[in-house]
Structure formats: C-alpha cells, structure tokens
Motif scaffolding. Sequence first.
Motif, PDB file in Angstrom:
ATOM      1  N   PHE A  37      -9.419   2.909  -0.243  1.00 18.48           N
ATOM      2  CA  PHE A  37      -8.477   3.716   0.523  1.00 18.48           C
ATOM      3  C   PHE A  37      -8.389   5.096  -0.101  1.00 18.48           C
ATOM      4  CE2 PHE A  37      -7.313  -0.351   2.090  1.00 18.48           C
ATOM      5  CZ  PHE A  37      -6.751  -0.130   3.334  1.00 18.48           C
ATOM      6  N   THR A  39      -6.302   7.834  -0.368  1.00 22.68           N
ATOM      7  CA  THR A  39      -4.954   8.327  -0.107  1.00 22.68           C
ATOM      8  C   THR A  39      -4.787   9.680  -0.755  1.00 22.68           C
ATOM      9  OG1 THR A  39      -3.963   7.416  -2.088  1.00 22.68           O
ATOM     10  CG2 THR A  39      -4.116   5.963  -0.189  1.00 22.68           C
ATOM     11  N   ALA A  46      -9.362  -1.287  -2.982  1.00 18.64           N
ATOM     12  CA  ALA A  46      -8.744  -2.524  -2.508  1.00 18.64           C
ATOM     13  C   ALA A  46      -9.678  -3.711  -2.690  1.00 18.64           C
ATOM     14  CB  ALA A  46      -8.354  -2.376  -1.038  1.00 18.64           C
ATOM     15  N   SER A  66       0.001 -11.393  -3.528  1.00 17.71           N
ATOM     16  CA  SER A  66      -0.041 -10.380  -2.483  1.00 17.71           C
ATOM     17  C   SER A  66      -0.526  -9.067  -3.086  1.00 17.71           C
ATOM     18  CB  SER A  66       1.320 -10.218  -1.823  1.00 17.71           C
ATOM     19  OG  SER A  66       2.187  -9.589  -2.696  1.00 17.71           O
ATOM     20  N   GLY A  67      -1.294  -8.350  -2.311  1.00 13.57           N
ATOM     21  CA  GLY A  67      -1.874  -7.098  -2.780  1.00 13.57           C
ATOM     22  C   GLY A  67      -3.253  -7.254  -3.385  1.00 13.57           C
ATOM     23  N   CYS A  68      -3.770  -8.484  -3.442  1.00 15.26           N
ATOM     24  CA  CYS A  68      -5.073  -8.658  -4.081  1.00 15.26           C
ATOM     25  C   CYS A  68      -6.223  -8.356  -3.124  1.00 15.26           C
ATOM     26  CB  CYS A  68      -5.208 -10.059  -4.654  1.00 15.26           C
ATOM     27  SG  CYS A  68      -5.313 -11.328  -3.397  1.00 15.26           S
ATOM     28  N   GLY A  69      -5.922  -8.137  -1.857  1.00 17.62           N
ATOM     29  CA  GLY A  69      -6.987  -7.716  -0.950  1.00 17.62           C
ATOM     30  C   GLY A  69      -7.371  -8.754   0.095  1.00 17.62           C
ATOM     31  N   LYS A  70      -6.549  -9.769   0.272  1.00 15.48           N
ATOM     32  CA  LYS A  70      -6.883 -10.809   1.241  1.00 15.48           C
ATOM     33  C   LYS A  70      -6.934 -10.250   2.661  1.00 15.48           C
ATOM     34  CE  LYS A  70      -3.246 -13.259   0.162  1.00 15.48           C
ATOM     35  NZ  LYS A  70      -2.485 -12.477  -0.818  1.00 15.48           N
ATOM     36  N   SER A  71      -5.888  -9.521   3.023  1.00 15.79           N
ATOM     37  CA  SER A  71      -5.859  -9.004   4.393  1.00 15.79           C
ATOM     38  C   SER A  71      -6.983  -8.007   4.629  1.00 15.79           C
ATOM     39  CB  SER A  71      -4.523  -8.321   4.671  1.00 15.79           C
ATOM     40  OG  SER A  71      -3.485  -9.255   4.604  1.00 15.79           O
ATOM     41  N   GLN A  72      -7.270  -7.189   3.644  1.00 14.34           N
ATOM     42  CA  GLN A  72      -8.330  -6.199   3.837  1.00 14.34           C
ATOM     43  C   GLN A  72      -9.672  -6.895   4.026  1.00 14.34           C
ATOM     44  OE1 GLN A  72      -7.444  -3.305   4.589  1.00 14.34           O
ATOM     45  NE2 GLN A  72      -5.349  -3.690   3.939  1.00 14.34           N
TER      46      GLN A  72
HETATM   47  N1  LIG Z   1      -2.797   1.925   4.038  1.00 15.09           N
HETATM   48  C1  LIG Z   1      -3.096   1.730   2.756  1.00 15.09           C
HETATM   49  N2  LIG Z   1      -3.141   2.773   1.897  1.00 15.09           N
HETATM   50  C2  LIG Z   1      -3.464   2.584   0.612  1.00 15.09           C
HETATM   51  N3  LIG Z   1      -3.729   1.408   0.054  1.00 15.09           N
HETATM   52  C3  LIG Z   1      -3.691   0.332   0.843  1.00 15.09           C
HETATM   53  C4  LIG Z   1      -3.369   0.431   2.231  1.00 15.09           C
HETATM   54  N4  LIG Z   1      -3.418  -0.808   2.749  1.00 15.09           N
HETATM   55  C5  LIG Z   1      -3.733  -1.638   1.750  1.00 15.09           C
HETATM   56  N5  LIG Z   1      -3.908  -0.955   0.599  1.00 15.09           N
HETATM   57  C6  LIG Z   1      -4.293  -1.495  -0.687  1.00 15.09           C
HETATM   58  O1  LIG Z   1      -5.140  -2.580  -0.505  1.00 15.09           O
HETATM   59  C7  LIG Z   1      -4.800  -3.607  -1.388  1.00 15.09           C
HETATM   60  C8  LIG Z   1      -4.991  -4.927  -0.714  1.00 15.09           C
HETATM   61  O2  LIG Z   1      -4.069  -5.066   0.326  1.00 15.09           O
HETATM   62  P1  LIG Z   1      -3.999  -6.373   1.214  1.00 15.09           P
HETATM   63  O3  LIG Z   1      -5.378  -6.776   1.593  1.00 15.09           O
HETATM   64  O4  LIG Z   1      -3.071  -6.087   2.325  1.00 15.09           O
HETATM   65  O5  LIG Z   1      -3.364  -7.447   0.242  1.00 15.09           O
HETATM   66  P2  LIG Z   1      -2.945  -8.932   0.563  1.00 15.09           P
HETATM   67  O6  LIG Z   1      -3.762  -9.758  -0.361  1.00 15.09           O
HETATM   68  O7  LIG Z   1      -1.506  -9.049   0.227  1.00 15.09           O
HETATM   69  O8  LIG Z   1      -3.227  -9.216   1.988  1.00 15.09           O
HETATM   70  C9  LIG Z   1      -3.375  -3.374  -1.828  1.00 15.09           C
HETATM   71  O9  LIG Z   1      -3.289  -3.469  -3.204  1.00 15.09           O
HETATM   72  C10 LIG Z   1      -3.066  -1.983  -1.408  1.00 15.09           C
HETATM   73  O10 LIG Z   1      -2.864  -1.182  -2.534  1.00 15.09           O
END
Ligand SMILES: Nc1ncnc2c1ncn2[C@@H]1O[C@H](COP(=O)(O)OP(=O)(O)O)[C@@H](O)[C@H]1O
Lengths: 355, 327
Positions: A37, A39, A46, A66-72
């Motif tokens: 990302f 920013t 991520a 949470s935040g480890c990158g599962k959703s991404q």
């Molecule tokens: N819009 C964004 N801008 C900057 N960083 C992001 C954004 N969306 C997600 N991230 C980063 O991506 C990482 C993984 O997020 P995510 O996949 O949502 O985690 P999770 O495992 O909780 O689903 C997070 O640590 C966050 O810092």
Amino acid sequence: MSVAQQPSSSAIPTSAPESAAPEEDIVLEVQDLHVYFYTQIGVVRALNGVSFKIPRGKVLGIVGESGCGKSQTSLATMQLIPRPGKVESGKILFREFNNQEPIDLLTLERNSDEMRNIRGDNISMIFQEPMTSLNPCYTVGDQIKEAIILHQGVDKEEAHTRAVDILRKVGMPNPERIAISYPHQLSGGMRQRAMIAMALSCTPTLLIADEPTTALDVTTEAQILELMRDLQREIGMSIMFITHNLGVVAQMCDEVAVMYLGRIVEWASVDDIFYNPKHPYTILLLRSIPRLGSEEHIRLESIKGSVPDPYTRVPGCPFHPRCPSFMPGLCDVEEPPETTVDGNARHTVRCHLYT
Amino acid sequence: MVNFLIRRLFYMLVTLFFVSIIGFALIELPPGSYLDSELQRLRQLGGNLSQSQIRSLEIRYGVNDPTYLKYWKWVSGAVRGDFGESFEYKKPVGELIWGRLLFSVTLAFSSLIFAWLVSIPLGVYAATHRYTIPDYLITAMQFIGVAVPQFLLALVLMVFATTVLKQEVGGLVSQRFVNAPMSWEKFWDFVSHLWIPIIVISAGSTAWLTRVMRANLLDVLNMQYIQTARAKGLKEGVVIWKHAVRNAIHPLVMAIGGVLPALISGEVIASIVLNLPTTGPLLVQALIKQDMYLAITMVMFLSIMLIVGNLIADLLLAWVDPRVRLE
Ligand SMILES: Nc1ncnc2c1ncn2[C@@H]1O[C@H](COP(=O)(O)OP(=O)(O)O)[C@@H](O)[C@H]1O
Ligand SMILES: [Mg+2]
C-alpha cells in the motif's frame, strides 16, 4: 525465493508414500504474492511473499491475527485490492477444470471482461459483515438474480426461479418471501445465508469466505458453518476460509495456513496443526484458545507484544520480536526459508528451529 | 400507504392552519395599515381630507376591525377560493398571483432539475476521480458557485447573452412577443429567456449539491456492499450508478423540500435584476405596503408549496430507499 514445490519432488527422497499422488488437482495456487500500500506516510507491505495451494474440493483455512493480511490475500485473488494498494509481484494461478492450463489471474486486466467473468461465476466471495454486505436499496432476490442474469444469461423469470431455489438450499424458511424482502428486514444470520446464496448462485469452483461468521452469535455461527460445510461437500467446491478463530478452523477446514505479517509461516493438515504444531507462533495461537475441560483457574496465555507497526520492515523472521525461542544473530538477521516437517511434504514451516 | 397519505394530509392541514394564524398576526403586527400610506398619497395629491372622508375609507378598507374579524373575513373567503382584494392593485388577489405562482413554481423546479442534472454527474465524476485535476477543477467551480452573489452572476450572464449571443434578456419573452398569441416561436423565445434565471438561481444549490454528492458517494464507495457488487463481476459503471449512486442520493432528493423556501429568498434578487414576474418581488412589495390580503395569501401559497415539496421529497425518498418505507 519460492521453494513452495521443491520438497514434494526431489528434495526429500524419503518422504511420505501415501501422499505421492503424482499430479495433484490444484484449483488455486498463489505464488510469492506481494501486495503493498503506497500511503502518504509510507509504504505498507501488507503481503510479503504469500504462497499456498488449494486442492479441488478442499477447504483451506487461513488463520492469523487481524492485520496480518488475510483479507488482502482474498481481495488480491479477486483482483479487488483497494487503492492505494497494488499487487507488486507474484502469481495467482487458477484452474477451473482439472488438467487445464492454469490462468494467472494477475495477468488479467482488473476490469476486463475475462476477470469479471471469473468474479462471481468461478470464484465468489462472502464477507465478514452480513449487516452491510447487501445493498439496502434492492431486494435480496434482485441482488441474487443480478449475478445469475450476468453469468448465466437467463431471462428474469428463470433467474427468479433459480434465486428462490438457491435461497431454499441455504435453509431459508420461506424463500419466496425472502426473495422479495429487503436486507434490513432480515437478521444477521439470515443475511449471511442470503450472501451465501448469492455467492453460490453460479456454483463457483472456489468460494472465498472472509471471516463469514465473525459478526454472528455462536448459535448462528454454528448453523452457518454447518451449512457451508454441507454445501461444500454437495457442490464439490473449494473454499478459502479466512478466520482468526482456530476453533472454527477445526470445524471447517481440511488444511490450514497460519499467517503472520503478510507471510504464511506454517501450513499443514488440520490434524497436524492441532496435534503437531511447529512454528512458535502457531503454538502460541493454539495456547490462546480456551478449552473445555481444562482447569478453570489456569489463565489463558496471550501472545506477548503486539504486531509491529505496518510501516517498518522487520529484518529476519517477522515473528522474532515476540518469539519465545528467539535465537539472536540468526532470527533477526536471516529470513527463514520454507522447510518440510519430519519429511511430510504436506506440512511446511518457516522457522530457523527446523532448518 | 393510503394511511400514510391521509395522515400526512391531515398534518398538512393542521400546519397550514397554524401558518395562517401566525402569518396573519405577523402581518398585522407593524403599526399602521395600508390606509396610512394611501391617505398620505391622497393628501399629497389633493390637500386635506375631512375626518368623515377618512372614516368612510376606514370603513371601506375595514382597517379598524379587530384582527380576528379580519382573519375570519379572509379565511371564510379563502376556503371558497376568494382571497380578498389587493388594496394597492384594486384587483382580486387570486387574479394577481396565479400567473406569478405558476411561473415561480416552473422556475423553481426547472432550477432544481438543472441543479440535479449538473451536480449528480459532476459529483460522481469528482468522487470516482478523486485527487485528479478534473476533481480539483470541479471543487474550484463549487467555491465560485457558492461565493458569487446572484445579482452579479445575473448581470454577467445578461451582458454575455446580449453581446455574445445577441439575445434579448430580461422579462419573460422578447418585446415583440409580449402581446402575441401563444405559438411555438413564442414558447421557444420563452425558453431561451429562461436559461439565465435558471442558472442564476441554481448556481448556489448546484455547487452545494455537487459537494454533497461527492462526499456521500465517497462514503458509499467504502461500504461493503460495493465490494459485494464488484465481487459479483458487475461492470464498474453498474457498480457506481446502480449500487452506489442510489445510496448516495438522499440529500439530493431531500433538496426538493428545501428548494422552495430557498427560492423565495434567493429568487427575489434575481427576479428584480432580470425583471421577472415571480412571486418574490410582489411579496416584498405587499409586505412593505401592508397590502395584507395579498401578503397573507401569498404566504399561504408559499407554505403550501413548501409542504407539498416536502411531501414529494418524502415520497421520492421512500421510492429510492426501502428502509424509509416501513417507518
Ligand atoms: N487502505 C489501506 N491503506 C494502508 N494499509 C492498508 C490498507 N488496507 C489494508 N492495509 C494494510 O494491510 C494489512 C493487512 O490487512 P488485512 O488483509 O485487512 O488484514 P486482516 O488479516 O485483518 O484481514 C494491514 O496491516 C494494513 O496495515
Ligand atoms: Mg480482514
């Protein structure tokens, strides 16, 4: 750096005879995926080289804080990474049918017809928040029909019949009525059923479920999980099941990938993860789940420290600042490679303890 | 639905009743009456008036009647469609205001529709192309739209129309059509006169609605159901226009309710500068001269339009958003 496939062939000749299926039927294979990302304050890494495979008809759980990158990871598969995120490198190979040449989804244009034809038809997705994942302005039926009409090219009436059928299939009490209801008229569990109906309306090859039950109460959660498991067996689809709850993993998954800071740190069958965990992070995760039958006054362990802030890069193993088995001079310098455990090609770990 | 309408209708009547009382009281409140200015005018014309003449005028105009009697006279006529007579114009009030009301409403809704047609696409474009040069340009235009006073905009457009477009400006139609019977040519002439007031009147609200549209759409685009729509494989255009815009449009629909009062205050200036026969200038005159039956009738009609506008807004909103329907 990708060592994902090496162990199964020549690297460990003595390995497991029973898993010697020569050509595995892999639906989705993610190789060395990097998502950054960009920013304003800096680059967030991520995903830092995520690799895993999902065999046909199997459920792979992806677990992690949470935040480890599962959703991404899931969004990257759908090519729906939001701005300012970008897939830096890697491959996402998808095979709709067995023995087919895989398509690298990342080579498709994000909004191209090919990619859109895969989305919702071959790969579909359910999200965490059933309360907000349906559009409040359209009836549940209309939203399901939309996907059916788009991908199956049928007329409205036929689409309606199919939508009602699928609603019945996901266990809706009165599918005709639900089809003409608006999302706000349904409970959270019902909405998640509706989402599942929508995701399954085109019988996908792969279903991605991103924490589908996190927002639900325990009873509803159990029902939804059972439903998903049943439908998975019936349709024979594969599922990428994302959760932070190891209890749910035991119920749902065939294999588990444990994720930490944008990397898969351990991958194994459910049994191996629970009875033979290797990575210190996995072990700690397991200790942090409450167990029935354990003495009540034993306090649950929580993992010391917290996830480092996403803008900094941790040198060496990403887990070393919190790791109880931290080996100075090694763990904080060199990133551990992926290694197989006890010669079992279906159990890999990234930790210096096992190299 | 029918229940809802009946209830609303009842509330509307109650509201109008109170508006009429309060409006009447307010108009009566300032000291003096229309007769004072009339007497002054007569004195200037032809010297002194005897007490008996004044008395007879007072009786004729009924200025010394108690307020409730005047109110009763007006209300009992009004419900039968007789709104009394304007002191100043010596004509029935109804005759005076119909044309103007019709024109005001036409102008109001044309301006609103113009504002929508411009602000929705601009707002959507700005939101989907955030932080690009067109987005910044749209933002700059919004500030100009909000900041430029209406009279100035009116003058600039008039100069532009006369010098560049060689158009006749001001009034409803060109001079040569004033007494001509209705025809396509006259109608076209009328339309070509309308664009200046429409732009002048809607500039501010267009700018504001564009801003609102952009901000709302940005919120909606972050919602989970947008992701769901994309995950279905829908085209981006469908995702935006079918799934996002419909959820972002509430304030624009609600603007119908607000457009009329805004117009009444905003349109006066534009109408004076552009010499347009709308209700605004007439109402201001009636209030200054204490031409009370004219004034109260106009206040009542403007209130009716405001209430009807709100009702239309509510109905539209219920149509757009099912969540509103069941409450
Ligand atoms: N819009 C964004 N801008 C900057 N960083 C992001 C954004 N969306 C997600 N991230 C980063 O991506 C990482 C993984 O997020 P995510 O996949 O949502 O985690 P999770 O495992 O909780 O689903 C997070 O640590 C966050 O810092
Ligand atoms: Mg997540």
